[in-house]
Design an enzyme around this catalytic site. Structure first.
Site, PDB file in Angstrom:
ATOM      1  N   LEU A  46      40.156  43.683  39.031  1.00 42.36           N
ATOM      2  CA  LEU A  46      40.396  42.351  38.495  1.00 42.36           C
ATOM      3  C   LEU A  46      40.039  41.343  39.575  1.00 42.36           C
ATOM      4  O   LEU A  46      40.253  41.589  40.766  1.00 42.36           O
ATOM      5  CB  LEU A  46      41.866  42.179  38.107  1.00 42.36           C
ATOM      6  CG  LEU A  46      42.322  42.757  36.767  1.00 42.36           C
ATOM      7  CD1 LEU A  46      43.846  42.716  36.681  1.00 42.36           C
ATOM      8  CD2 LEU A  46      41.703  41.993  35.614  1.00 42.36           C
ATOM      9  N   ASP A  47      39.496  40.191  39.180  1.00 40.71           N
ATOM     10  CA  ASP A  47      39.207  39.135  40.138  1.00 40.71           C
ATOM     11  C   ASP A  47      40.489  38.726  40.864  1.00 40.71           C
ATOM     12  O   ASP A  47      41.592  38.818  40.296  1.00 40.71           O
ATOM     13  CB  ASP A  47      38.637  37.906  39.429  1.00 40.71           C
ATOM     14  CG  ASP A  47      37.258  38.169  38.841  1.00 40.71           C
ATOM     15  OD1 ASP A  47      36.576  39.097  39.314  1.00 40.71           O
ATOM     16  OD2 ASP A  47      36.871  37.439  37.911  1.00 40.71           O
TER      17      ASP A  47
END
Length: 308
Positions: A46-47
Site C-alpha cells: 500500500l502507498d
C-alpha cells in the site's frame, strides 16, 4: 544446514490496519517485532499515504501469501480535481492546476462509467514496479521517466459516493478491482479525461480477498498487548491461513492418502473430478496445504505446511 531463525515459531494471518505515513514493509517489520515472530511477510504494498487492510503473514502462512497478492481488492478514495501532482497523490508536488468548478456530479458519473470493466492502465512512475532491478520510484525521484507498458486490469465496481463541487472539486469513490490496479492512475486518468487533472487525497483499502476492514487491528492495539507481554492475546488475533483460501475447492483425504501426499506423492481421490488448485485437509480436518487436481483423479501436493 540452514541457520535457525530467531523468534517465536507462530503461523497465521494478522489483519493490520496500516497507518498513514508508513510503507507496507515497515509496518510489517513492526508487526514482526511486536510478535517476536521468526518469519513474516506482507501481501501487497500500500502507498505510504494509504491506510486499511494489510494482511501480514507469519510462519507457514507466508507460503500462501501469493494467493492474497493475487486476490481482488477494494478501496475508498478521495479524488481532488483541478490539481495534478507528480506522484498522482497528496504526497507529491503540484505540477499543474486548473479550475474544476464546472465539474458536476452527473458528468463525473458519466465519465466514471468509461473506466468500468476490462481496461488498460499505465503504471505510475512513482510505483514499486522494477526496471532492471530498480523500483521505478527511485528513478522518478531522480527526474528520470521511462516508458511503461499498459497492463490489463479489471474494474468490477467504480461508484461515486459523494461529490463536493468547487474550484478544486472533491469526490469520494469506491472501487473494487483486480490485482495490480493503481487507484492513483484511476484518479489521474479520470482527471485527464475531464480536462482538469486530479490526484488522490486519501486512500483506504477496505477489502483484500475475503478480508474486510471490519476485522483489522491497529498498531497501537498490538503495541499495548506487547507492552503487557500478552502474547496469548496477540496470538488470538491471528487468522488460520485456510480462511484466505476459501474460494478454492477443498479435498479431505483419508489417513493413508494424507500420509503419502506428505511424502510428496500424488494420491488418488475419487472426488477430484476436475483439474485445478484445491485446498487439502487430512481426515481430522486439519489444513495441510495446497494441491493440484490432475486429469486422472489424482491430487498432487504443491505447497504443504511443515508443522504437522
Amino acid at each position: 544446514m540452514g541457520r535457525k531463525r530467531k523468534g517465536r515459531d507462530i503461523s497465521g494471518i494478522l489483519l493490520l490496519d496500516k497507518p498513514p505515513g508508513r510503507t507496507s514493509n515497515s509496518a510489517m517489520v513492526v508487526c514482526r517485532a511486536i510478535y517476536n515472530a521468526a518469519k513474516a511477510g506482507h501481501t501487497g504494498a500500500l502507498d505510504p499515504l494509504a491506510t486499511g487492510v494489510l494482511p501480514v503473514c507469519f510462519g507457514e502462512a507466508t507460503k500462501f501469501s501469493q494467493y492474497l497478492l493475487d486476490a481482488d481488492k477494494a478501496y475508498r478514495s478521495t479524488f481532488v480535481f483541478g490539481q495534478q501532482t507528480n506522484t498522482a497523490d497528496a504526497d507529491g508536488e503540484v505540477i499543474a492546476e486548473a479550475d474544476a468548478s464546472d465539474l458536476t456530479e452527473a458528468l463525473l458519473n458519466e465519465r466514471i462509467a468509461d473506466f468500468r470493466g476490462d481496461i488498460e492502465q499505465v503504471p505510475p512512475m512513482y510505483s514499486a514496479l522494477k526496471k532492471d532491478g530498480r523500483p521505478l520510484y527511485e528513478l522518478a525521484r531522480k527526474g528520470i521517466e521511462i516508458e511503461r507498458q499498459a497492463r490489463p486490469v479489471t474494474i468490477y465496481e467504480y461508484e461515486l459516493e459523494h461529490f463536493e463541487p468547487g474550484v478544486q472539486a472533491k469526490a469520494v469513490v469506491r472501487v473494487r478491482c483486480s490485482k495490480g490496479t493503481y487507484i492513483r492512475s484511476l484518479a489521474e486518468d479520470l482527471g485527464q479525461q475531464l480536462g482538469v487533472g486530479a490526484h488522490v487525497a486519501t486512500l483506504r483499502r477496505i477489502a483484500a480477498g475475503p478480508f474486510t476492514e471490519q476485522g483489522v487491528v491497529s498498531l497501537d492495539v498490538l503495541q499495548q498487548l506487547r507492552d503487557a507481554e500478552d502474547f496469548a492475546g496477540l496470538d488470538t488475533l491471528l487468522i488460520p491461513v485456510e480462511q484466505a483460501l476459501g474460494h478454492l475447492p477443498a479435498i479431505h483425504l483419508g489417513d493413508s492418502a494424507a500420509h503419502f501426499l506428505r511424502q510428496g506423492q500424488a494420491v488418488f481421490h475419487p472426488g477430484a473430478g476436475q483439474s485445478g488448485t484445491t485446498t487439502l485437509f487430512d481426515h481430522q480436518g486439519r489444513f495441510m496445504g495446497i494441491g493440484e487436481i490432475l486429469d486422472d483423479f489424482r491430487v498432487k501436493p504443491r505447497r504443504l505446511i511443515a508443522n504437522m
